[in-house]
Design a protein around this motif. Structure first.
Motif, PDB file in Angstrom:
ATOM      1  N   TYR A   1       0.848  -1.191   0.000  1.00  0.00           N
ATOM      2  CA  TYR A   1       0.000   0.000   0.000  1.00  0.00           C
ATOM      3  C   TYR A   1       0.879   1.236   0.000  1.00  0.00           C
ATOM      4  O   TYR A   1       1.752   1.390   0.858  1.00  0.00           O
ATOM      5  CB  TYR A   1      -0.924   0.034   1.222  1.00  0.00           C
ATOM      6  CG  TYR A   1      -1.902   1.192   1.193  1.00  0.00           C
ATOM      7  CD1 TYR A   1      -3.151   1.048   0.594  1.00  0.00           C
ATOM      8  CD2 TYR A   1      -1.566   2.431   1.731  1.00  0.00           C
ATOM      9  CE1 TYR A   1      -4.047   2.101   0.531  1.00  0.00           C
ATOM     10  CE2 TYR A   1      -2.454   3.495   1.667  1.00  0.00           C
ATOM     11  CZ  TYR A   1      -3.694   3.324   1.075  1.00  0.00           C
ATOM     12  OH  TYR A   1      -4.570   4.378   1.019  1.00  0.00           O
TER      13      TYR A   1
ATOM     14  N   SER B   1       0.598   5.661  -1.007  1.00  0.00           N
ATOM     15  CA  SER B   1      -0.262   6.766  -1.417  1.00  0.00           C
ATOM     16  C   SER B   1       0.024   7.122  -2.871  1.00  0.00           C
ATOM     17  O   SER B   1       1.110   6.883  -3.388  1.00  0.00           O
ATOM     18  CB  SER B   1      -0.037   7.980  -0.512  1.00  0.00           C
ATOM     19  OG  SER B   1       1.314   8.414  -0.582  1.00  0.00           O
TER      20      SER B   1
ATOM     21  N   PHE C   1      -8.797   9.992  -5.296  1.00  0.00           N
ATOM     22  CA  PHE C   1      -9.406   8.719  -4.899  1.00  0.00           C
ATOM     23  C   PHE C   1      -8.528   7.513  -5.229  1.00  0.00           C
ATOM     24  O   PHE C   1      -8.969   6.371  -5.088  1.00  0.00           O
ATOM     25  CB  PHE C   1     -10.785   8.533  -5.553  1.00  0.00           C
ATOM     26  CG  PHE C   1     -11.745   9.632  -5.247  1.00  0.00           C
ATOM     27  CD1 PHE C   1     -12.328   9.740  -4.004  1.00  0.00           C
ATOM     28  CD2 PHE C   1     -12.063  10.583  -6.213  1.00  0.00           C
ATOM     29  CE1 PHE C   1     -13.214  10.762  -3.719  1.00  0.00           C
ATOM     30  CE2 PHE C   1     -12.939  11.610  -5.943  1.00  0.00           C
ATOM     31  CZ  PHE C   1     -13.517  11.699  -4.683  1.00  0.00           C
TER      32      PHE C   1
ATOM     33  N   SER D   1      -4.975   5.019  -4.983  1.00  0.00           N
ATOM     34  CA  SER D   1      -3.894   4.559  -4.117  1.00  0.00           C
ATOM     35  C   SER D   1      -3.271   3.322  -4.749  1.00  0.00           C
ATOM     36  O   SER D   1      -3.930   2.573  -5.476  1.00  0.00           O
ATOM     37  CB  SER D   1      -4.408   4.221  -2.709  1.00  0.00           C
ATOM     38  OG  SER D   1      -5.310   3.130  -2.752  1.00  0.00           O
TER      39      SER D   1
ATOM     40  N   ASN E   1      -2.712   0.258  -4.052  1.00  0.00           N
ATOM     41  CA  ASN E   1      -3.158  -0.756  -3.106  1.00  0.00           C
ATOM     42  C   ASN E   1      -3.203  -2.096  -3.831  1.00  0.00           C
ATOM     43  O   ASN E   1      -4.097  -2.352  -4.640  1.00  0.00           O
ATOM     44  CB  ASN E   1      -4.540  -0.368  -2.563  1.00  0.00           C
ATOM     45  CG  ASN E   1      -4.986  -1.269  -1.418  1.00  0.00           C
ATOM     46  OD1 ASN E   1      -4.296  -2.217  -1.059  1.00  0.00           O
ATOM     47  ND2 ASN E   1      -6.132  -0.959  -0.836  1.00  0.00           N
TER      48      ASN E   1
ATOM     49  N   ASN F   1      -7.927  -0.992  -5.437  1.00  0.00           N
ATOM     50  CA  ASN F   1      -8.408   0.382  -5.517  1.00  0.00           C
ATOM     51  C   ASN F   1      -9.068   0.559  -6.875  1.00  0.00           C
ATOM     52  O   ASN F   1      -8.526   0.126  -7.897  1.00  0.00           O
ATOM     53  CB  ASN F   1      -7.266   1.382  -5.345  1.00  0.00           C
ATOM     54  CG  ASN F   1      -7.695   2.820  -5.530  1.00  0.00           C
ATOM     55  OD1 ASN F   1      -7.658   3.342  -6.639  1.00  0.00           O
ATOM     56  ND2 ASN F   1      -8.113   3.474  -4.446  1.00  0.00           N
TER      57      ASN F   1
ATOM     58  N   GLY G   1     -17.961   3.193  -4.817  1.00  0.00           N
ATOM     59  CA  GLY G   1     -17.196   4.008  -3.881  1.00  0.00           C
ATOM     60  C   GLY G   1     -17.921   5.230  -3.365  1.00  0.00           C
ATOM     61  O   GLY G   1     -17.396   5.932  -2.493  1.00  0.00           O
TER      62      GLY G   1
ATOM     63  N   THR H   1     -18.623   5.770   0.731  1.00  0.00           N
ATOM     64  CA  THR H   1     -17.620   6.145   1.730  1.00  0.00           C
ATOM     65  C   THR H   1     -16.687   7.249   1.263  1.00  0.00           C
ATOM     66  O   THR H   1     -15.921   7.785   2.067  1.00  0.00           O
ATOM     67  CB  THR H   1     -16.744   4.934   2.089  1.00  0.00           C
ATOM     68  OG1 THR H   1     -16.087   4.480   0.913  1.00  0.00           O
ATOM     69  CG2 THR H   1     -17.582   3.821   2.682  1.00  0.00           C
TER      70      THR H   1
ATOM     71  N   SER I   1     -14.230   6.681  -0.704  1.00  0.00           N
ATOM     72  CA  SER I   1     -12.954   6.020  -0.946  1.00  0.00           C
ATOM     73  C   SER I   1     -13.156   4.930  -1.982  1.00  0.00           C
ATOM     74  O   SER I   1     -14.189   4.261  -2.009  1.00  0.00           O
ATOM     75  CB  SER I   1     -12.406   5.407   0.348  1.00  0.00           C
ATOM     76  OG  SER I   1     -11.269   4.610   0.067  1.00  0.00           O
TER      77      SER I   1
ATOM     78  N   ASP J   1     -10.885   2.433  -2.253  1.00  0.00           N
ATOM     79  CA  ASP J   1     -10.214   1.232  -1.767  1.00  0.00           C
ATOM     80  C   ASP J   1     -11.261   0.175  -1.436  1.00  0.00           C
ATOM     81  O   ASP J   1     -12.248   0.459  -0.747  1.00  0.00           O
ATOM     82  CB  ASP J   1      -9.368   1.532  -0.538  1.00  0.00           C
ATOM     83  CG  ASP J   1      -8.118   2.323  -0.881  1.00  0.00           C
ATOM     84  OD1 ASP J   1      -7.712   2.289  -2.069  1.00  0.00           O
ATOM     85  OD2 ASP J   1      -7.562   2.976   0.012  1.00  0.00           O
TER      86      ASP J   1
ATOM     87  N   THR K   1     -12.551  -0.649   2.251  1.00  0.00           N
ATOM     88  CA  THR K   1     -13.343   0.337   2.992  1.00  0.00           C
ATOM     89  C   THR K   1     -14.790   0.380   2.527  1.00  0.00           C
ATOM     90  O   THR K   1     -15.579   1.147   3.053  1.00  0.00           O
ATOM     91  CB  THR K   1     -12.741   1.745   2.826  1.00  0.00           C
ATOM     92  OG1 THR K   1     -12.802   2.122   1.447  1.00  0.00           O
ATOM     93  CG2 THR K   1     -11.306   1.784   3.307  1.00  0.00           C
TER      94      THR K   1
END
Length: 398
Positions: free
Chosen positions: A39, A41, A46, A48, A50, A110, A164, A167, A169, A171, A174
């Motif tokens: 992971y 940044s 929105f 990442s 990931n 993501n 998404g 939330t 996000s 990811d 989440t």
């Protein structure tokens, strides 16, 4: 780029070395080690970096790196005929990009990263399909594929935006539990978006055009592996949305039956060997989708046996289809390379001049016919066994 042999050495070597490195990680997870995580940044709204290799991702990575590496070795010799008239550096660059794109698709967690990798995979395969772009039929096949794949991408973009929105996000870990109405819309978007890449009818139109146009080692990867990323997307959607209503399973079974039956009916009328194999992929994707539908039905009626037969048969057929379809496309490429044609009514007597190719192609043909004791039989047998030996679905309806 001016040295075709050096381009080939880097292309084949990179695919093989990268494939072996990837296989080590994927197989280790399949054999019981914990999932691998990365992971970081990413300065994209929105987005990442990931990445996760879990059991499902590892399974598809084995196909990507295994078939991709073997097809690269085959492609090194296959493309040797083009050394004096084509720039091979571009072909190997996009081949490596295709493998990398597929690897990120099945490991991305993501939505933005997934869509970027999906687009990289789609564009790389477009440039591989149009390798012989001096031919009008190849250019037409390339544009058909490009339009079809971006129609699917539009549905996937809507899918991830809606998924998404709850939330803020993108990811996957989440994402909240969504309501039934939203889940139904998400499932429909995913089925169209991922089904287009998988080649499910009626979203299959690009597949019988692109596979005959592409170099044979690319066809082996696209049919054996790349279209399975569509199946991966459907499976991943099911894991994210959780247990769905029974009509999800029946819809998957219905689409699978239509693709299976119509795929083989269209295939029977083909004269071009590679086009025939392309329609066969439509049929086999239909069989895999039937298995997924059975698994979803098993979840709905709480039937472990039906779940195991459905999902187990589907995943086993994914593996088997990747193996024998890769073998068949490479065999077809050897025939095309030697005879100069893929039109079956112009071919004959190849068993005498190409005994190894004929023997291996026969093994692939028997396997794809699902005849025992070859691998194509086992996966389909699991599906038939599950369909005919469980009455839980009827009891669940009552």
């Amino acid at each position: 780029y001016r040295r075709a042999r050096l381009c080939t050495a880097f292309g084949v070597g990179g695919a093989v070395v990268g494939g072996i490195a990837g296989l080590i990680s994927a197989v280790s997870v399949l054999l019981g080690e914990e999932s691998l995580f990365l992971y970081m940044s990413w300065a994209v709204p929105f987005g990442s970096l990931n990445l996760v290799i879990d059991k499902i991702s590892a399974f598809f990575l084995v196909l990507i790196f295994g078939i991709g590496g073997l097809a690269a070795v085959y492609g090194g010799e296959y493309l040797s005929a083009y050394r004096e008239k084509k720039w091979l550096g571009g072909a190997w660059f996009f081949y490596a990009l295709l493998m990398a794109g597929m690897a990120v698709v099945v490991t991305a967690r993501n939505g933005v990263l997934f869509l970027v990798a999906w687009e990289v995979m789609s564009l790389a395969s477009f440039f591989l399909v149009t390798f012989e772009d001096e031919e009008s039929s190849v250019r037409e096949a390339g544009w058909t594929y490009l339009v079809a794949t971006h129609i699917g991408t539009a549905f996937l973009t809507a899918f991830f935006i809606l998924l998404g929105r709850e939330t803020g996000s993108m990811d996957f870990h989440t994402l909240p539990v969504v309501g039934p109405a939203t889940a139904n819309v998400l499932f429909a978007l995913a089925l169209v978006g991922f089904g287009t890449k998988a080649g499910l009818m009626p979203m299959h139109i690009w597949l019988p055009e692109a596979h005959p146009a592409a170099p044979s080692h690319v066809s082996a990867v696209m049919s054996g592996v790349m279209i399975k990323t569509g199946i991966y997307g459907i499976v991943r959607t099911l894991t994210m949305l959780g247990e769905g209503p029974m009509w999800w399973g029946w819809l998957l079974i219905g689409v699978g039956v239509i693709s299976g039956v119509m795929g083989i009916l269209f295939g029977l009328s083909q004269r071009n060997l590679k086009r025939l194999l392309a329609y066969s992929s439509v049929e086999n994707i239909g069989i895999i989708t039937i298995g997924l539908g059975m698994g979803v039905l098993g979840m709905s009626v709480e039937s472990p046996g039906l779940m195991v037969a459905g999902f187990g048969g589907a995943f086993f057929h994914i593996l088997n289809h990747a193996l024998f379809k890769g073998l068949l496309f490479m065999g077809a490429g050897a025939v095309l390379h030697t005879s100069g044609t893929a039109m079956m009514d112009r071919l004959g007597g190849l068993g005498k001049t190409m005994p190894w190719t004929s023997g291996l192609f026969l093994i692939g043909a028997v396997s794809i016919s699902a005849l025992p004791p070859f691998n194509g039989f086992v996966g389909e047998f699991l599906l038939y066994l599950g369909a005919f030996s469980h009455n839980d679905v009827s009891s669940g309806v009552e």
